[in-house]
Design a protein around this motif. Structure first.
Motif, PDB file in Angstrom:
ATOM      1  N   SER A 494       0.840  -1.182   0.000  1.00  0.00           N
ATOM      2  CA  SER A 494       0.000   0.000   0.000  1.00  0.00           C
ATOM      3  C   SER A 494       0.884   1.242   0.000  1.00  0.00           C
ATOM      4  CB  SER A 494      -0.938   0.023   1.206  1.00  0.00           C
ATOM      5  OG  SER A 494      -1.872   1.088   1.091  1.00  0.00           O
ATOM      6  N   THR A 495       0.263   2.356  -0.356  1.00  0.00           N
ATOM      7  CA  THR A 495       0.970   3.628  -0.489  1.00  0.00           C
ATOM      8  C   THR A 495       0.272   4.673   0.369  1.00  0.00           C
ATOM      9  OG1 THR A 495       1.284   3.014  -2.811  1.00  0.00           O
ATOM     10  CG2 THR A 495       1.889   5.263  -2.173  1.00  0.00           C
ATOM     11  N   ALA A 496       1.047   5.521   1.001  1.00  0.00           N
ATOM     12  CA  ALA A 496       0.471   6.629   1.761  1.00  0.00           C
ATOM     13  C   ALA A 496       1.281   7.887   1.501  1.00  0.00           C
ATOM     14  CB  ALA A 496       0.451   6.318   3.254  1.00  0.00           C
ATOM     15  N   THR A 513      -4.428   8.553   0.816  1.00  0.00           N
ATOM     16  CA  THR A 513      -4.245   7.195   0.319  1.00  0.00           C
ATOM     17  C   THR A 513      -5.359   6.888  -0.673  1.00  0.00           C
ATOM     18  OG1 THR A 513      -5.659   5.946   1.860  1.00  0.00           O
ATOM     19  CG2 THR A 513      -3.454   6.552   2.645  1.00  0.00           C
ATOM     20  N   HIS A 526      -6.719   5.984  10.271  1.00  0.00           N
ATOM     21  CA  HIS A 526      -5.597   6.716   9.676  1.00  0.00           C
ATOM     22  C   HIS A 526      -5.326   8.007  10.438  1.00  0.00           C
ATOM     23  CE1 HIS A 526      -5.998   4.602   5.498  1.00  0.00           C
ATOM     24  NE2 HIS A 526      -5.662   3.785   6.474  1.00  0.00           N
ATOM     25  N   ALA A 551      -3.463   1.561  -2.920  1.00  0.00           N
ATOM     26  CA  ALA A 551      -3.631   1.059  -1.552  1.00  0.00           C
ATOM     27  C   ALA A 551      -4.144  -0.366  -1.548  1.00  0.00           C
ATOM     28  CB  ALA A 551      -4.595   1.959  -0.776  1.00  0.00           C
ATOM     29  N   THR A 563      -2.569  -0.671   4.649  1.00  0.00           N
ATOM     30  CA  THR A 563      -2.586   0.779   4.454  1.00  0.00           C
ATOM     31  C   THR A 563      -2.345   1.492   5.772  1.00  0.00           C
ATOM     32  OG1 THR A 563      -4.082   0.531   2.579  1.00  0.00           O
ATOM     33  CG2 THR A 563      -3.894   2.715   3.514  1.00  0.00           C
ATOM     34  N   VAL A 567       0.572   4.219   6.286  1.00  0.00           N
ATOM     35  CA  VAL A 567       0.423   5.525   6.936  1.00  0.00           C
ATOM     36  C   VAL A 567       1.422   5.653   8.080  1.00  0.00           C
ATOM     37  CG1 VAL A 567      -1.140   6.996   8.267  1.00  0.00           C
ATOM     38  CG2 VAL A 567      -1.992   5.778   6.257  1.00  0.00           C
ATOM     39  N   GLU A 628       5.494  10.607  -0.017  1.00  0.00           N
ATOM     40  CA  GLU A 628       4.643   9.501  -0.475  1.00  0.00           C
ATOM     41  C   GLU A 628       5.508   8.246  -0.549  1.00  0.00           C
ATOM     42  OE1 GLU A 628       2.279   8.074  -4.508  1.00  0.00           O
ATOM     43  OE2 GLU A 628       2.144  10.198  -3.930  1.00  0.00           O
TER      44      GLU A 628
END
Length: 794
Positions: A494-496, A513, A526, A551, A563, A567, A628
């Motif tokens: 996942s990406t935050a 996200t 989050h 995500a 996710t 975060v 990010e």
């Protein structure tokens, strides 16, 4: 986008220092939802938009002889009518794992309700009436509806050309995927058993039955691209499937999550997304599609119905010797998530028990029934229903208490699973059973009053069908194991994006996200993570869209883990950037900047001893830190396609239930009085949300136990009950008291030690209810849902 109203907005959440991880903070969207002010995807609007409608097949398997759209096109108010021949590229199919699902049917239809044509018009009724004027001539073909018709010699092929990578290891083209698991010697172990029990079990087709129907708005862009606002579970998977069909690069297909009215797996596949985009690009106008309830039953996949055969053996002192099983899942006309569901069903088919010798086979079939795919529990639900019935059979045959028998065979940390994978985090199966059994039982005969029976508390309720003459009580137990996250080597990341800046003299964090908030409460968690890691009170949750990295899906109980982990990871890096900036600015004034462990708390930089070194606002001033980052959990690997061996899962979750039911044996009516649950959650990041998730999953398991089933006519493969009039789901009057005992045994491999929780209660609630009904009636009941005729023999 100019002209679009009621689109997603930033959710700004105020908090305090004690509103971080572990606090029961309230959801920022909660009040909006209960007051009717929340903007769902069906509320989207554009001042010059058109309305889209999908024409669906009226038969389940047929050649399309001809399609005549002339009358529909001639109708006033119609802007476009599209069929397969109007698709803009050579890419005509899509799919989660196997791209076998046509955007619009070509040459033939494979299931009742398959999309055949699209209409765009200036009013939804105009679009519907125009679609009714499209003339389609079908030549019906033989049906494939079950294992016998799918695998018989000379059986019709649902898909004539199997060129996907799964086809090499399956013995028949009508098998989507096959996963055997062989460990030890089940035949030899069976000879050592003192008792052996077997059973055949049937699990019905369940619908996700979310209350918000499929809907969305596609707006053509000035750059030739398209902006799509939609309720979905996986923004980037949608993007990956939509862009090739439209013939656009991914950066020209911009997807923004709109308000989601429930999901439970039913929004993981595409529904109206491509159709709305095609119509918008063809007409040059925004196009909105909203399904009605009838369409919704055809617009998404369902839970796989299953037939399961099990054999277990045990010694006279109650130790399991072996297990054999065969699981047949009906995948319907298209693959969807069936390969992964097979992987789950097979690898978790033993349940949370120690069994060294197993012989397991799970398959999913292509049929002409409705497509099936992801639904809460994802293959483990069907298996749990069967293996828990087997546990009760064995306990009864051995004369043992069913809970003690389960505890005797319960796995624990260090247990080796049939796949060869070791359980390397807490597995408190025996403890959960102990806890749920120790919960106080509800009083008996609560329906008895000094004035006679209170019929509202009896089976049948306000229908006044009984006054307690034939009512008996039963108690049943069940426990289950569910994997967390995507398995079998999938790159589950996942990406935050986190931005920290000073606004109005106070530090504020913005978290961005692509997580789909479908009701699980991720938007709250989050913010709690950001408060904990960055020491801020104000956190803004940016709307989820494809302008940030993927995500993954809101499914597999993975979002808080993966996710949430992203975060946390990004916040940690932002925090370090803040501290680096502070060291450069103030490090010469205080030695603690270089020597102490520094934290961000309450908007200040503090030492681990509590000394305040600076305000974060003074550190940042006019600067913003914006990062990010991607985050991954530890890797998994595919199961061997011959033996099923492999470290296929990243984490497991466990839940146990005790059901108390009352059954009117004369009328065959059931009332579930209580469904108590004990579950290990690792760490309750938001205890209020944790209990809500457990109670919600429990209620869905209750539904499939006693009422929920999509009925497909075996002669025509048509759905007979696509409405909430005929497909029944539990209401507040059907939902019992659900006391919850939350256990927190940290998983050292997971962020904060947490454990995914959303699916596990759906597993064990169903077999617990069935066990209680068996206990009350003495009937075997190897099918779900239980109907009155199963209890009365009529």
């Amino acid at each position: 986008m100019s002209g679009v109203t009621r689109t997603p907005t930033h959710l700004t959440q105020g908090g305090t220092a004690d509103a971080g991880i572990g606090a029961s903070t309230l959801r920022p969207d909660g009040t909006l939802k209960v007051t009717g002010e929340f903007a769902y995807s069906s509320d989207l609007w554009h001042e010059d938009m058109l309305w889209g409608f999908t024409l669906r097949s009226t038969v389940a398997h047929a050649e399309i002889v001809s399609i005549d759209t002339s009358e529909a096109l001639a109708q006033s108010g119609v802007y476009a009518v599209l069929t397969y021949d109007d698709l803009p590229t050579e890419v005509k199919n899509y799919g989660l794992e196997i791209q076998d699902t046509p955007v619009l049917a070509h040459g033939k239809v494979r299931h009742h309700g398959e999309p055949v044509a699209l209409v765009a018009a200036d009013h939804p009724e105009t679009a519907r009436r125009a679609a009714a004027k499209i003339r389609i001539e079908y030549a019906e073909l033989p049906l494939v509806t079950d294992e016998a018709s799918a695998l018989a010699d000379g059986a019709p092929l649902v898909h004539e050309h199997r060129d996907d990578h799964h086809a090499g290891h399956v013995p028949h083209p009508n098998i989507v995927h096959r996963q055997p698991i062989v460990r030890g010697d089940a035949e030899a172990a069976a000879r050592r058993a003192d008792v052996i029990v077997s059973g055949e079990y049937v699990f019905g087709m369940q619908d996700q039955a979310f209350l918000g129907p499929e809907s969305g708005l596609a707006v053509p862009g000035e750059d030739g691209g398209v902006d799509l606002y939609v309720a979905t579970q996986w923004l980037h998977s949608d993007l990956r499937q939509i862009a090739p069909v439209l013939g656009l690069p991914e950066d020209k297909v911009r997807i923004t999550l709109s308000g989601v009215g429930g999901a439970f797996g039913g929004r993981e596949d595409l529904s109206m997304q491509i159709h709305a985009c095609l119509l918008a690009l063809r007409t040059g106008k925004p196009v909105k599609i909203v399904y009605n309830r009838f369409e919704s039953f055809f617009g998404h996949v369902h839970r796989h119905p299953a037939k399961l055969w099990y054999e277990h053996g045990a010694t006279k002192d109650g130790k399991l010797t072996h297990m054999k099983c065969r699981i047949v899942l009906d995948g319907g006309a298209y693959a969807s998530a069936s390969p992964a569901v097979v992987g789950n069903a097979s690898s978790l088919s033993v349940g949370p028990y120690v069994v060294d010798d197993v012989d397991i086979e799970a398959i999913a079939l292509y049929t002409n029934n409705p497509p099936c795919g992801a639904m809460r529990g994802f293959g483990a639900v069907q298996a749990c229903f069967a293996y828990e019935a087997q546990m009760d059979k064995l306990a009864k045959k051995l004369g043992m208490d069913p809970v003690e028998f389960r505890q005797l065979n319960a796995m624990e940390q260090g247990t080796l699973l049939p796949t060869g994978q070791q359980v390397d985090s807490p597995a408190p199966v025996a403890e959960l059973l102990r806890r749920v059994k120790a919960m106080p039982l509800p009083p008996e005969n609560q329906w008895e009053t000094t004035e006679g029976a209170d019929v509202r508390a009896l089976p049948g309720g306000l229908s006044n069908t009984t006054h307690g003459e034939d009512v008996v009580r039963g108690i049943g137990y069940a426990v289950g194991i569910k994997n967390v996250g995507f398995s079998e080597g999938f790159d589950d990341y996942s990406t935050a994006r986190v931005r920290m800046e000073v606004v109005g003299g106070e530090p504020v964090a913005t978290v961005h996200t692509a997580m789909a908030e479908v009701g699980q409460g991720g938007v709250t968690v989050h913010a709690q993570i950001a408060r904990t890691e960055l020491g801020v009170e104000q956190v803004t949750i940016h709307p989820a869209d494809t302008r940030v990295g993927s995500a993954g899906s809101t499914s597999a109980s993975r979002q808080t883990y993966v996710t949430g982990g992203a975060v946390k990871n990004t916040c940690e890096h932002v925090r370090e950037k803040v501290l680096e900036l502070g060291r450069r600015k103030f490090g010469t004034y205080h030695p603690a900047w270089a020597t102490a462990e520094l934290l961000l708390e309450g908007g200040k930089v503090v030492t681990d001893g509590g000394e305040v070194l600076a305000d974060v606002a003074d550190v940042l001033e006019d600067e913003a830190i914006d990062l990010e980052l991607e985050w991954r959990h530890r890797p998994t690997e595919p199961f061997d396609l011959r033996t099923g061996q492999g470290n296929g899962h990243v984490q497991y979750s466990f839940a146990a239930h005790r059901a108390v039911v009352e059954v009117d044996t004369g009328l065959g009516l059931v009332k579930v009085i209580e469904l108590a649950c004990a579950q290990d959650v690792g760490k309750a990041l938001n205890p209020l949300s944790v209990v809500g998730q457990i109670q919600g999953g429990t209620t869905q398991g209750l539904g499939v136990a006693v009422m929920e089933e999509i009925i497909v006519d075996p002669k025509t493969a048509k759905v007979r009950n696509p409405s909430f009039t005929d497909y029944l789901i539990p209401t507040i009057l059907d939902t019992p008291t659900i006391p919850v005992d939350v256990l927190e045994l940290a998983d050292e491999h997971a962020p904060y030690g947490l454990r995914g929780i959303g699916e596990a209660p759906t597993l064990s609630s169903t077999p617990a209810v069935l066990a209680a009904i068996r206990n009350a009636t003495g009937l075997e009941l190897n099918r779900t849902p239980v109907r009155p005729e199963h209890l009365t023999g009529t």
